[in-house]
Design a protein around this motif. Sequence first.
Motif, PDB file in Angstrom:
ATOM      1  N   VAL A  51       0.846  -1.198   0.000  1.00  0.00           N
ATOM      2  CA  VAL A  51       0.000   0.000   0.000  1.00  0.00           C
ATOM      3  C   VAL A  51       0.884   1.252   0.000  1.00  0.00           C
ATOM      4  CG1 VAL A  51      -1.708   1.316   1.326  1.00  0.00           C
ATOM      5  CG2 VAL A  51      -1.930  -1.175   1.117  1.00  0.00           C
ATOM      6  N   ALA A  52       1.905   1.253   0.846  1.00  0.00           N
ATOM      7  CA  ALA A  52       2.810   2.403   0.943  1.00  0.00           C
ATOM      8  C   ALA A  52       3.557   2.618  -0.373  1.00  0.00           C
ATOM      9  CB  ALA A  52       3.795   2.215   2.089  1.00  0.00           C
ATOM     10  N   PHE A  53       4.001   1.526  -1.003  1.00  0.00           N
ATOM     11  CA  PHE A  53       4.711   1.651  -2.277  1.00  0.00           C
ATOM     12  C   PHE A  53       3.796   2.245  -3.342  1.00  0.00           C
ATOM     13  CE2 PHE A  53       6.079  -0.203  -6.405  1.00  0.00           C
ATOM     14  CZ  PHE A  53       7.278   0.479  -6.515  1.00  0.00           C
ATOM     15  N   ARG A  54       2.574   1.756  -3.412  1.00  0.00           N
ATOM     16  CA  ARG A  54       1.610   2.281  -4.399  1.00  0.00           C
ATOM     17  C   ARG A  54       1.368   3.767  -4.173  1.00  0.00           C
ATOM     18  NH1 ARG A  54      -1.970   4.332  -6.946  1.00  0.00           N
ATOM     19  NH2 ARG A  54      -3.398   3.557  -8.455  1.00  0.00           N
ATOM     20  N   ARG A 112      -2.689   8.178 -16.304  1.00  0.00           N
ATOM     21  CA  ARG A 112      -1.653   8.305 -15.281  1.00  0.00           C
ATOM     22  C   ARG A 112      -1.869   7.257 -14.198  1.00  0.00           C
ATOM     23  NH1 ARG A 112      -2.387  13.388 -12.644  1.00  0.00           N
ATOM     24  NH2 ARG A 112      -4.140  12.227 -11.824  1.00  0.00           N
ATOM     25  N   ASP A 113      -3.118   7.061 -13.777  1.00  0.00           N
ATOM     26  CA  ASP A 113      -3.415   6.057 -12.748  1.00  0.00           C
ATOM     27  C   ASP A 113      -3.076   4.654 -13.240  1.00  0.00           C
ATOM     28  OD1 ASP A 113      -4.286   8.183 -11.208  1.00  0.00           O
ATOM     29  OD2 ASP A 113      -6.418   7.820 -11.614  1.00  0.00           O
ATOM     30  N   TRP A 114      -3.374   4.385 -14.501  1.00  0.00           N
ATOM     31  CA  TRP A 114      -3.008   3.094 -15.092  1.00  0.00           C
ATOM     32  C   TRP A 114      -1.492   2.939 -15.129  1.00  0.00           C
ATOM     33  CZ3 TRP A 114      -0.129   2.662 -19.612  1.00  0.00           C
ATOM     34  CH2 TRP A 114       0.051   1.356 -20.073  1.00  0.00           C
ATOM     35  N   PHE A 115      -0.787   4.032 -15.446  1.00  0.00           N
ATOM     36  CA  PHE A 115       0.676   4.052 -15.474  1.00  0.00           C
ATOM     37  C   PHE A 115       1.223   3.674 -14.098  1.00  0.00           C
ATOM     38  CE2 PHE A 115       4.320   7.099 -17.074  1.00  0.00           C
ATOM     39  CZ  PHE A 115       5.209   6.038 -17.111  1.00  0.00           C
ATOM     40  N   VAL A 116       0.653   4.244 -13.039  1.00  0.00           N
ATOM     41  CA  VAL A 116       1.059   3.927 -11.669  1.00  0.00           C
ATOM     42  C   VAL A 116       0.859   2.431 -11.418  1.00  0.00           C
ATOM     43  CG1 VAL A 116       0.467   4.246  -9.226  1.00  0.00           C
ATOM     44  CG2 VAL A 116       0.634   6.236 -10.738  1.00  0.00           C
ATOM     45  N   ASP A 117      -0.315   1.918 -11.775  1.00  0.00           N
ATOM     46  CA  ASP A 117      -0.603   0.492 -11.573  1.00  0.00           C
ATOM     47  C   ASP A 117       0.368  -0.396 -12.348  1.00  0.00           C
ATOM     48  OD1 ASP A 117      -2.728   1.117  -9.904  1.00  0.00           O
ATOM     49  OD2 ASP A 117      -4.229   0.981 -11.517  1.00  0.00           O
ATOM     50  N   THR A 118       0.706   0.017 -13.560  1.00  0.00           N
ATOM     51  CA  THR A 118       1.631  -0.756 -14.394  1.00  0.00           C
ATOM     52  C   THR A 118       3.005  -0.846 -13.736  1.00  0.00           C
ATOM     53  OG1 THR A 118       0.458  -0.101 -16.400  1.00  0.00           O
ATOM     54  CG2 THR A 118       2.715  -0.882 -16.677  1.00  0.00           C
ATOM     55  N   VAL A 167       3.677  -0.414 -10.497  1.00  0.00           N
ATOM     56  CA  VAL A 167       3.543  -1.196  -9.268  1.00  0.00           C
ATOM     57  C   VAL A 167       3.525  -2.690  -9.606  1.00  0.00           C
ATOM     58  CG1 VAL A 167       1.984  -1.748  -7.340  1.00  0.00           C
ATOM     59  CG2 VAL A 167       2.440   0.643  -7.951  1.00  0.00           C
ATOM     60  N   ASP A 168       2.783  -3.069 -10.641  1.00  0.00           N
ATOM     61  CA  ASP A 168       2.741  -4.474 -11.074  1.00  0.00           C
ATOM     62  C   ASP A 168       4.110  -4.958 -11.529  1.00  0.00           C
ATOM     63  OD1 ASP A 168       0.046  -4.507 -10.501  1.00  0.00           O
ATOM     64  OD2 ASP A 168      -0.599  -4.345 -12.605  1.00  0.00           O
ATOM     65  N   PHE A 201       7.022  -3.944 -10.464  1.00  0.00           N
ATOM     66  CA  PHE A 201       7.833  -4.202  -9.265  1.00  0.00           C
ATOM     67  C   PHE A 201       7.344  -5.442  -8.531  1.00  0.00           C
ATOM     68  CE2 PHE A 201       9.591  -0.013  -9.889  1.00  0.00           C
ATOM     69  CZ  PHE A 201      10.851  -0.100  -9.317  1.00  0.00           C
ATOM     70  N   SER A 202       6.039  -5.689  -8.517  1.00  0.00           N
ATOM     71  CA  SER A 202       5.502  -6.887  -7.868  1.00  0.00           C
ATOM     72  C   SER A 202       6.003  -8.139  -8.564  1.00  0.00           C
ATOM     73  CB  SER A 202       3.973  -6.869  -7.881  1.00  0.00           C
ATOM     74  OG  SER A 202       3.483  -5.804  -7.117  1.00  0.00           O
ATOM     75  N   GLU A 203       6.101  -8.053  -9.874  1.00  0.00           N
ATOM     76  CA  GLU A 203       6.560  -9.202 -10.669  1.00  0.00           C
ATOM     77  C   GLU A 203       8.067  -9.421 -10.549  1.00  0.00           C
ATOM     78  OE1 GLU A 203       7.172  -9.865 -15.383  1.00  0.00           O
ATOM     79  OE2 GLU A 203       5.160  -9.226 -14.791  1.00  0.00           O
ATOM     80  N   LYS A 204       8.844  -8.342 -10.610  1.00  0.00           N
ATOM     81  CA  LYS A 204      10.309  -8.452 -10.627  1.00  0.00           C
ATOM     82  C   LYS A 204      10.942  -8.441  -9.242  1.00  0.00           C
ATOM     83  CE  LYS A 204      10.831  -8.343 -15.123  1.00  0.00           C
ATOM     84  NZ  LYS A 204      11.491  -9.379 -15.893  1.00  0.00           N
ATOM     85  N   GLY A 205      10.261  -7.830  -8.285  1.00  0.00           N
ATOM     86  CA  GLY A 205      10.820  -7.749  -6.937  1.00  0.00           C
ATOM     87  C   GLY A 205      12.106  -6.957  -6.924  1.00  0.00           C
TER      88      GLY A 205
END
Length: 185
Positions: A9-12, A42-48, A50-51, A53-57
């Motif tokens: 949540v904090a990262f997002r 822009r919001d989609w860009f943020v989600d992309t 975040v995703d 980083f979630s995938e690559k760690g």
Amino acid sequence: MAAPHPNQVAFREGVDYLFHSWTALKLAVDGEWGGHDSAAKRDWFVDTVVDYFSEKGKNVDSFDLEDILIQIMNDEFSILLEDQSEQHIAKVLEQLYLECTHGRYDLVQTLKQDSQKISGALKGNSQKLKKEGDEEDDDSSDDDEEDGDEDMDVDMESSSSKPRREKAEPIIDEDGFETVVKKRR
């Protein structure tokens, strides 16, 4: 589905604050360079991001991340980043991710404050401009207005009161190249 971890949540939130204060992206959204749904993009860009980083760690490739930033800015907002801001944004994103994974949210708070400062400054400027604009409407012979808007006045006059000229034929030199002639105003 389980609630997201506080670090996620904090990262997002941090990515959202960072993207709201990224000058190139802010200009694109405010100017609707990505169309009427620029804010949603822009919001989609943020989600992309975040995703990603979630995938690559922690195995995020800096150059790959920069390429993603460049590609999305170009594809979605028609912006060619020449200021190399993608490098700065990528570094901040990586630092943000590392801090959030360790439960440290200092950078999130810093990004939040920066974003609020930028938003506050822009709101203050727009109110100031509106007030100045109201004053200019009352007194149209203001010297500042004449100096700053000469080009606009000329363009408006030429398009409304003068007939359009026909397009001049191109000038081709002896080597077969077209000579570029600067348009007169």
